[in-house]
Enzyme design. Structure first.
Site, PDB file in Angstrom:
ATOM      1  N   GLU A 267       0.856  -1.199   0.000  1.00  0.00           N
ATOM      2  CA  GLU A 267       0.000   0.000   0.000  1.00  0.00           C
ATOM      3  C   GLU A 267       0.879   1.231   0.000  1.00  0.00           C
ATOM      4  OE1 GLU A 267      -2.204   2.440   3.585  1.00  0.00           O
ATOM      5  OE2 GLU A 267      -2.297   0.256   3.634  1.00  0.00           O
TER       6      GLU A 267
ATOM      7  N   LYS B  43     -10.018  -3.043   8.204  1.00  0.00           N
ATOM      8  CA  LYS B  43      -8.726  -2.673   8.771  1.00  0.00           C
ATOM      9  C   LYS B  43      -8.957  -2.284  10.232  1.00  0.00           C
ATOM     10  CE  LYS B  43      -5.661   1.360   8.397  1.00  0.00           C
ATOM     11  NZ  LYS B  43      -5.321   2.504   7.515  1.00  0.00           N
TER      12      LYS B  43
END
Length: 215
Positions: free
Chosen positions: A45, A133
């Site tokens: 990411e 998340k």
């Protein structure tokens, strides 16, 4: 590489380690992404707080091709989501439940949506998140993840925030689908730090988590 929600969950389950690149220098961030991929961490990411993050994603995709699954992080708005999609991100990561989650669904990009409380977990799923998340995971640790999994046994959780190698082992043992790791893995590489030291940290993480074959 485009991903559907089932694809993304499968990638998370197989790779188990999501590297988070957040830095102050675009060139250093790009070198960090390339090093991560070359050393065996292929789920990465790039945080949008990094200068020229979208160009980093474009350049990394051009150099790595299908060798890494690249996403955009710290995606907050629908505009962020659209810009990340245009740059070639395969998935989006948000710090919270925001308009970016629904935007990602409309763009047909899977979203790893940030949530902490049970209410936020439900909101993330209702908005179309592919996975949750758990952030900041350090507030509750692996024990909190276990507590959340009691009412949410089927939710794919990815703890992020304060996750070192020891914590990552605990989260995976507690049922996390994967873990997201920033500074304990990346260190100062995305700010111009040593790539040799980054390679050593990568090797140590993969060994500690027994992930060499998975990567």
């Amino acid at each position: 590489m485009s991903l559907t929600i089932p694809d993304f969950r499968e990638v998370l389950a197989r790779r188990r380690l999501l590297a988070i690149v957040r830095g102050s220098d675009a060139n250093a961030a790009l070198r960090t992404v390339i090093t991560l991929a070359n050393e065996g961490v292929r789920l990465i990411e790039v945080s949008l707080v990094t200068p020229d993050a979208l160009q980093v994603i474009r350049d990394a995709r051009a150099e790595l091709g299908g060798a890494a699954v690249l996403g955009a992080g710290t995606v907050i708005s629908a505009g962020d989501a659209r810009a990340a999609a245009e740059a070639g991100a395969s998935y989006l990561v948000t710090p919270a439940v925001s308009e970016a989650v629904r935007a990602g669904r409309e763009l047909e990009l899977p979203v790893l949506a940030g949530a902490l409380t049970p209410t936020e977990v439900v909101a993330a799923l209702d908005a179309g998140a592919a996975a949750v998340k758990l952030f900041p995971a350090s507030l509750g640790g692996a024990g909190y993840l276990r507590a959340l999994r009691d009412p949410f046994p089927q939710v794919p959780f990815v703890p992020v925030g304060g996750v070192g190698a020891a914590e990552a082992r605990d989260y995976l043992a507690a049922g996390a689908l994967a873990v997201g790791v920033g500074s304990p893995l990346v260190g100062d590489a995305a700010r111009g730090g040593s790539l040799d030291e980054l390679a050593r940290r990568i090797a140590a993480f993969l060994t500690a988590l027994d992930l060499r074959e998975a990567q």
